[in-house]
Design a protein around this motif. Structure first.
Motif, short mmCIF file in Angstrom:
data_model
loop_
_atom_site.label_atom_id
_atom_site.label_comp_id
_atom_site.label_asym_id
_atom_site.label_seq_id
_atom_site.Cartn_x
_atom_site.Cartn_y
_atom_site.Cartn_z
N MET A 1 0.88 -0.91 -0.49
CA MET A 1 0.24 0.30 0.09
C MET A 1 0.61 1.44 0.22
O MET A 1 1.80 1.40 0.52
N THR A 2 0.18 2.13 -0.53
CA THR A 2 1.29 3.40 -0.98
C THR A 2 0.04 5.22 -0.09
O THR A 2 -0.77 4.61 0.26
N SER A 3 0.86 5.74 -0.04
CA SER A 3 0.24 6.61 1.54
C SER A 3 -0.43 7.40 -0.21
O SER A 3 0.23 7.53 -1.42
N PHE A 4 -1.25 8.43 0.19
CA PHE A 4 -2.06 8.56 -0.40
C PHE A 4 -2.76 10.48 -0.18
O PHE A 4 -2.95 9.81 0.58
N THR A 5 -3.02 11.24 -0.67
CA THR A 5 -3.12 12.53 -0.69
C THR A 5 -3.73 12.70 -1.62
O THR A 5 -3.02 13.33 -2.51
N GLU A 6 -5.63 12.94 -1.36
CA GLU A 6 -5.76 14.06 -2.50
C GLU A 6 -5.95 15.73 -2.21
O GLU A 6 -6.03 16.30 -1.46
N SER A 7 -5.68 15.86 -2.88
CA SER A 7 -6.52 17.41 -3.92
C SER A 7 -7.37 18.29 -3.88
O SER A 7 -6.62 18.05 -5.78
N MET A 8 -7.23 19.54 -3.67
CA MET A 8 -8.38 19.66 -4.74
C MET A 8 -8.41 21.75 -3.94
O MET A 8 -7.84 21.55 -2.83
N ASP A 9 -8.24 22.28 -5.11
CA ASP A 9 -8.33 23.48 -4.92
C ASP A 9 -9.89 24.29 -5.18
O ASP A 9 -10.64 23.72 -5.64
N ILE A 10 -10.34 25.14 -3.78
CA ILE A 10 -11.28 25.93 -3.95
C ILE A 10 -11.36 27.30 -3.74
O ILE A 10 -10.42 27.53 -2.75
N ARG A 11 -11.68 28.64 -4.50
CA ARG A 11 -11.75 29.52 -4.15
C ARG A 11 -12.82 29.73 -3.18
O ARG A 11 -13.78 29.32 -2.66
N VAL A 12 -12.78 31.01 -2.71
CA VAL A 12 -12.95 31.60 -1.34
C VAL A 12 -13.81 32.87 -2.13
O VAL A 12 -13.41 33.66 -2.46
N TYR A 13 -15.18 32.44 -1.96
CA TYR A 13 -15.86 33.96 -2.45
C TYR A 13 -16.94 34.32 -1.71
O TYR A 13 -16.88 33.83 -0.07
N TYR A 14 -17.76 35.27 -1.74
CA TYR A 14 -17.75 36.52 -1.02
C TYR A 14 -19.02 35.90 0.49
O TYR A 14 -19.14 36.26 1.02
N GLU A 80 -6.61 18.76 1.71
CA GLU A 80 -5.86 17.78 1.14
C GLU A 80 -5.74 17.26 1.42
O GLU A 80 -6.71 17.30 2.56
N SER A 81 -6.90 16.10 1.69
CA SER A 81 -7.63 14.85 2.35
C SER A 81 -6.84 13.72 1.80
O SER A 81 -5.85 12.73 0.90
N SER A 82 -6.65 13.24 3.27
CA SER A 82 -5.58 11.23 3.05
C SER A 82 -7.08 10.24 4.11
O SER A 82 -7.66 10.99 5.05
N LEU A 83 -7.09 9.30 4.16
CA LEU A 83 -7.82 8.18 4.10
C LEU A 83 -7.01 7.84 5.48
O LEU A 83 -5.77 7.60 5.16
N ARG A 90 -17.45 2.25 9.43
CA ARG A 90 -16.32 3.10 9.58
C ARG A 90 -15.44 3.85 8.80
O ARG A 90 -14.44 2.43 8.42
N ILE A 91 -15.20 4.90 8.49
CA ILE A 91 -14.04 5.29 7.41
C ILE A 91 -13.45 7.13 7.96
O ILE A 91 -14.16 7.32 8.96
N ALA A 92 -11.99 7.08 7.81
CA ALA A 92 -12.25 8.73 8.85
C ALA A 92 -11.20 9.14 7.81
O ALA A 92 -10.21 8.26 7.08
N PHE A 93 -10.79 10.45 7.65
CA PHE A 93 -10.11 10.61 6.59
C PHE A 93 -9.03 12.70 8.08
O PHE A 93 -9.39 12.56 8.79
N ASN A 94 -8.28 12.33 7.38
CA ASN A 94 -7.29 13.68 8.04
C ASN A 94 -7.19 14.78 6.37
O ASN A 94 -7.42 13.92 5.67
N GLN A 95 -7.52 16.14 7.14
CA GLN A 95 -7.60 16.50 5.62
C GLN A 95 -7.18 17.98 6.61
O GLN A 95 -6.79 18.08 7.37
N LYS A 96 -6.57 19.00 5.54
CA LYS A 96 -5.71 20.81 6.12
C LYS A 96 -5.79 21.17 5.13
O LYS A 96 -6.01 20.87 3.39
N ILE A 97 -6.32 22.55 5.38
CA ILE A 97 -7.02 23.37 4.15
C ILE A 97 -6.04 24.24 4.29
O ILE A 97 -4.81 24.75 5.58
N TYR A 98 -4.61 24.80 3.16
CA TYR A 98 -3.76 25.66 3.05
C TYR A 98 -4.43 27.10 2.67
O TYR A 98 -5.09 26.75 1.31
N ARG A 99 -3.67 28.04 2.45
CA ARG A 99 -3.38 29.11 1.16
C ARG A 99 -2.41 28.87 0.19
O ARG A 99 -1.53 28.50 0.82
N LYS A 100 -3.20 28.28 -1.15
CA LYS A 100 -2.55 27.85 -1.65
C LYS A 100 -1.49 28.21 -2.09
O LYS A 100 -0.30 28.50 -2.54
N SER A 101 -1.47 30.00 -2.23
CA SER A 101 0.13 31.26 -2.44
C SER A 101 1.81 30.72 -1.52
O SER A 101 2.63 30.97 -2.07
#
Length: 143
Positions: A1-14, A80-83, A90-101
């Motif tokens: 098994m390998t470590s896997f993190t899925e990343s997704m970008d989201i813009r902050v709207y008003y 970023e999401s890691s299972l 049960r299923i669990a995730f660790n998630q982190k949100i970063y400012r992309k810049s």
């Protein structure tokens, strides 16, 4: 098994912010929800197909979040999401949100979900759902 993190970008709207242009705290949960759906999609799983084929859904049972710094109107974020767990129902995730810049960590969280039937009762995660997630698990915890 390998470590896997899925990343997704989201813009902050008003609409995501309070009067001061700071992301409202509950909206981080929405961002994480979207990213978990994309994580499953990257493993070849669609939530609507899982429900149609197996009669089960996933419901959040716990959410532990830490807020490190604020996200602001018009920021581009990376979620970023890691299972971290697949066990029984049960299923669990660790998630982190970063400012992309600047890669500033804004929010981190551990989210636990239960697999449930349409009637709302706990149900074992079907093997055809577990199988494609095996290579996406960090650390190695499957049972």
């Amino acid at each position: 098994m390998t470590s896997f993190t899925e990343s997704m970008d989201i813009r902050v709207y008003y609409e995501d912010t309070d009067h001061g242009g700071v992301v409202y705290y509950a909206n981080y949960l929405k961002f994480m929800e979207r990213a978990r759906s994309e994580f499953l999609r990257s493993a070849g799983l669609e939530l609507d197909t899982i429900e149609a084929d197996f009669g089960v859904m996933f419901a959040v049972t716990e959410a532990h979040l830490l807020y490190h710094a604020p996200a602001l109107f018009n920021d581009m974020l990376t979620v970023e999401s890691s299972l971290t767990l697949i066990r029984g129902a049960r299923i669990a995730f660790n998630q982190k949100i970063y400012r992309k810049s600047d890669r500033t960590l804004l929010t981190s969280g551990d989210i636990s979900l239960a697999c449930i039937s349409r009637e709302g009762k706990a149900a074992r995660i079907p093997a055809p759902v577990v199988y494609p997630l095996r290579n996406h698990l960090t650390p190695k915890e499957i049972s």
